[in-house]
Design an enzyme around this catalytic site. Structure first.
Site, PDB file in Angstrom:
ATOM      1  N   CYS D  33       0.811  -1.202   0.000  1.00 26.82           N
ATOM      2  CA  CYS D  33       0.000   0.000   0.000  1.00 26.82           C
ATOM      3  C   CYS D  33       0.844   1.250   0.000  1.00 26.82           C
ATOM      4  O   CYS D  33       0.323   2.369  -0.036  1.00 26.82           O
ATOM      5  CB  CYS D  33      -0.929  -0.003   1.200  1.00 26.82           C
ATOM      6  N   ASP D  35       2.910   2.458   2.403  1.00 24.27           N
ATOM      7  CA  ASP D  35       3.404   3.105   3.612  1.00 24.27           C
ATOM      8  C   ASP D  35       3.660   2.143   4.756  1.00 24.27           C
ATOM      9  O   ASP D  35       2.874   1.244   5.033  1.00 24.27           O
ATOM     10  CB  ASP D  35       2.524   4.264   4.073  1.00 24.27           C
ATOM     11  N   CYS D  59       4.168   8.457   1.897  1.00 25.25           N
ATOM     12  CA  CYS D  59       3.929   9.748   1.263  1.00 25.25           C
ATOM     13  C   CYS D  59       4.117  10.889   2.255  1.00 25.25           C
ATOM     14  O   CYS D  59       4.414  10.672   3.425  1.00 25.25           O
ATOM     15  CB  CYS D  59       2.514   9.776   0.718  1.00 25.25           C
ATOM     16  N   CYS D 103      -3.424   7.509   6.666  1.00 22.57           N
ATOM     17  CA  CYS D 103      -2.094   7.712   7.241  1.00 22.57           C
ATOM     18  C   CYS D 103      -2.191   8.005   8.739  1.00 22.57           C
ATOM     19  O   CYS D 103      -1.356   7.560   9.539  1.00 22.57           O
ATOM     20  CB  CYS D 103      -1.374   8.879   6.562  1.00 22.57           C
TER      21      CYS D 103
END
Ligand SMILES: Cc1ncc(COP(=O)(O)O)c(C=O)c1O
Ligand SMILES: Cc1ncc(COP(=O)(O)O)c(C=O)c1O
Lengths: 395, 146, 395, 146
Positions: D33, D35, D59, D103
């Site tokens: 994915c 991260d 990111c 996130c």
């Protein structure tokens, strides 16, 4: 030629110089892809957002309900085909009018080939849709009603609120092709119960090649053009940033000037109609006298043919049209004029004059004088006029 | 869209008008399709077309082809006039756009119709002349369709 | 920031100032509708004709085989959907590759929903389509092969002639998405047996919102966008005259400068690749080393993620992209990088740098230096790099 | 796209690094994915988080949320740290774009994972702490799809 008078604003308009100015930075300076992450891309994205917000505000819509397209035609195709695809399970019946633009009519013809059924509602002699007939046409399997806001040839404005309410009562989606009405008439999508609305920038002094489809939140139609994730995944293709910016600016100008501008146009238009009817015999005004677009005048001059008239007007510096510009080159007379009941030979002799913000009284006087002379000349060459005169003499 | 010759014949059409007591008159086309041509012939005793006039309801090409057709047959004998085909009219006009080719056919037909009228009135038979159709649109070349 | 370096020319390009200049008169002066009869309409029509002829000549095609669209996406949608519609009676099988642009892949997905069957051919580790697999996939009911000319992410050029010959041998239509190749590589539609070809102006320093579909004479596909009689009745909508003029000018410039420009780009590109590979450890060049677009370089830097890299490059004034611009905002790594066999975490760390005519050696040096520092910094923050170092120490 | 706060924490991330012999380490997310976050905690005898470091592959938002999350738990007691939700992290960053909300969930999860590791190493049970999932993407909010 003495003068240049552009009276074909329903076909397309001059891009306003201030609109062009707003667009210019986005060609060779802020040219970033609006879907990219870096600063000049983000600037493009913000410019698009502003334009979308401006346009949404003119309709009482939410910004996320405005989807940019390449023009009115694509918006019309999208609305019809995607509704057919998404709601085809519920039913396969669509209702529209006989006087729609070809972007609607030919799309309907295509859907008919794909197993959909389309009912084309009649209009009266002024081009107003027959509401009773529309009501009766509604069936349990009707999924969409699409009726234009105002007609591009004869300028007649349709009873959109009544149609919207009817559609809402029956739980049927309502699309309106507002390509001619947007920027000329106030429109509120909620008050009028509009679920989808098509528009095109070049009709309101914006650039060519950009339009939008308003899609009410909750209407579950799919993409028509598939690909990248632009326009909230519903309309793929690299965003046409300069054109979108231009459309925003054009919408701003059109709506802020609307009241004053259309009042002026209405006055000049009525003056034009008045003179034409009084000074040229055997002339008929087409379309509804009151419920018509502020800038539209459409005449039929008996015994003469439209193309000849147009060429002669052009030689005098006057730009006008006969029937719809898109169908020029075709031999058939306008389907709209036939639908309001004109016989073929009269339908062939129609003239559409559509005013712009900068049209003056002098322009109108010039056009009337020139038209008068040309009609007279063409009639003197016309075998139909000859027959008519002879018939009169005999009586 | 139109050649200079077409525009010239449209703007300054030759031989517009009627001929009183014409030797022959022919009208072809129909209002439905948007063009009607009427041709008047004044034919002398030697079968020479002394004068020729037209009236046309129609587009620029219809007017120009009428004008050119009258020019081409004026002063000709009947037999020569029969040789004036739509091709000849088109060539004389430096061509026509494809959608307008039917106008030249109409002009050819209008002349034939006027000659037919002349023949009928005088009870003669003109060799090579068939009864003209009043509407030539069936023959029309359609643009490629998809 | 010291410098502004735009290395995202595969996403979109700056409209060349001379292209913009050619377009300008068609906004507010020669704004006539190209389908109208009067002089300023005729001028628009002639401008369109010239542009069409120019573009046709660059492909060895006939002017009447060029149909203007709103961009590459529309051209791709048109080619696929209209072929499916027109030849659906013959068969419902389509062959394409796994690394097409989403304009093709999502359109194929839409066709699959409508009862068509699509075979997606694999590519090798350099992104070259597996010809043997393609050959085997051909069936009696295959109606279309669509394979892109060159890939937008990794720049790999496909064996188009071989595919074209294969398609021709089997009497199957062959479409190629040449959005990235047009203007970068010489293309002759006859020699390569191409039946349809998509292109988009904004990739070759033309304006956004205009593209074309080349359709070989005799290919009987229908309209995708229905309405007015524009584009020989095959693509409706008021002609976007300024954009069409701009595309003609851009094509002229791209083809007249092609040899010199691409030679320069190739040299700089190879210099860029060379330095990146030598100076940044754990770096991989994606795509074919030789058969690649002259302006494309695509790298994977192990242990780091693409978006972070892009933002940091942007802060240094460098515009680049990771995966395809259209899918930014999406969480999935590029389908192209996965198709050439990269594991997910490496696919996530890719960087696409696409050069333009005005890219200099100084630009490249600047980009290499900045990238080096940023990759180092991101690795120092990366748990994957930490794990890797620990693993190495243990050995 | 990102708020100024996010950009600040991305450009100048606080507490980047490792802690040798950390009291607890938690790694969540996966490379698929895009991260992965790892959080190191140094917890003193009074259950106070004395120090906190992170390493993140991901990111801009992943880096910024890691940085903010470490800031928010530093100096807090374990129980206080458990109250640091993804919402708190987002608010402290002045919001995140919808596609990046996950996130912040990942950051919350990473802290929980580090605390879990601490608890396991010390054979204790932290009230209110459940075994963290290593991958939070199932919970992710999808953008409206058509
Ligand atoms: C009523 C109406 N609908 C649709 C269109 C099509 O718009 P466009 O030519 O911008 O695609 C037009 C104008 O051409 C129009 O007048
Ligand atoms: C290979 C390829 N095909 C199609 C497209 C779509 O073109 P456009 O965005 O102009 O519609 C692009 C670029 O976005 C592309 O690179």
């Amino acid at each position: 030629m003495d003068r240049f008078v552009y009276l074909d604003n329903a076909a397309t308009t001059k891009t306003s110089p201030t609109v062009l100015e707003a667009m210019l930075p986005y060609f060779s300076e802020l040219y970033g892809n609006a879907s990219s992450i870096y600063s000049i891309g983000v600037e493009s994205k913000e410019a698009i957002t502003q334009s979308r917000e401006m346009i949404a505000s003119t309709l009482g819509a939410k910004p996320e309900e405005i989807y940019f397209t390449a023009g009115g035609t694509e918006a019309d195709n999208w609305a019809l085909k995607a509704t057919a695809e998404a709601y085809g399970g519920k039913g396969k019946h669509i209702i529209t009018s006989k006087i729609e633009h070809h972007a609607i009519l030919h799309t309907c013809a295509n859907l008919e080939k794909c197993g959909y059924e389309v009912t084309y509602i009649d209009v009266d002699e002024n081009g107003v849709i027959k509401l009773e007939e529309l009501k009766k046409a509604i069936r349990p399997d009707t999924i969409l009603i699409s009726v234009m806001f105002a007609n591009n040839e004869i300028g007649t404005i349709q009873p959109i609120r009544a149609i919207g309410e009817l559609a809402a009562q029956h739980g049927i989606l309502f699309h309106t092709d507002a390509v001619q009405a947007y920027g000329q008439l106030p429109i509120n999508v909620d008050e009028l119960h509009i679920d989808m609305l098509s528009s095109s920038a070049h009709k309101v002094n914006g650039p060519k090649g950009i339009g939008f489809l308003y899609i009410r939140k909750g209407v579950k139609i799919r993409s028509f053009i598939h690909g990248g994730a632009q326009e909230r995944k519903r309309r793929a293709g690299t965003e046409n940033v300069p054109a979108i910016v231009g459309y925003g600016q054009a919408a701003k100008e059109a709506f802020s000037s609307m009241q004053e501008r259309t009042a002026g146009e209405r006055e000049l238009r009525d003056y034009l109609i008045d003179r034409m009817e009084k000074e040229i015999p055997f002339t008929r005004l087409n379309g509804d006298r009151k419920n018509r677009l502020p800038n539209n005048a459409n005449f039929s001059f008996q015994f003469i043919e439209g193309e000849s008239l147009l060429i002669m007007l052009d030689m005098e510096g006057i730009c006008a049209s006969s029937g719809s510009a898109c169908t020029s080159g075709s031999l058939d007379p306008s389907h709209v004029l036939l639908a309001i009941g004109l016989p073929h030979e009269i339908a062939h002799g129609s003239l559409r004059l559509t005013l712009g913000a900068d049209t003056t009284k002098e322009d109108i006087d010039y056009v009337v004088e020139k038209t008068k002379g040309i009609v007279e000349r063409l009639r003197s060459m016309s075998p139909l006029y000859e027959d008519f005169l002879k018939k009169c003499q005999k009586r | 869209m139109y050649s200079e010759k077409v525009m010239d014949h449209f703007q300054n059409p030759r031989n517009v008008g009627e001929i009183e007591n014409a030797s022959g008159v022919g009208t072809v086309g129909n209002a439905k399709c948007g063009d009607i041509m009427r041709i008047y012939l004044d034919i002398d005793e030697n079968d020479i077309i002394r004068d020729c006039k037209f009236k046309t309801f129609g587009c620029g090409a219809a007017v120009a082809t009428s004008s050119m057709a009258t020019e081409l047959v004026k002063g000709k004998s009947i037999q020569e006039a029969l040789q004036v085909t739509n091709k000849a009219v088109m060539e004389a006009l430096d061509g026509l756009p494809p959608v307008k080719v039917h106008c030249s056919l109409l002009a050819e037909e209008a002349i034939h119709a006027a000659l037919w009228d002349y023949a009928e009135k005088h009870g003669i038979k003109i060799e090579g002349l068939e009864k003209p159709k009043s509407d030539i649109h069936e023959d029309e070349e359609e643009e490629e369709e998809y």
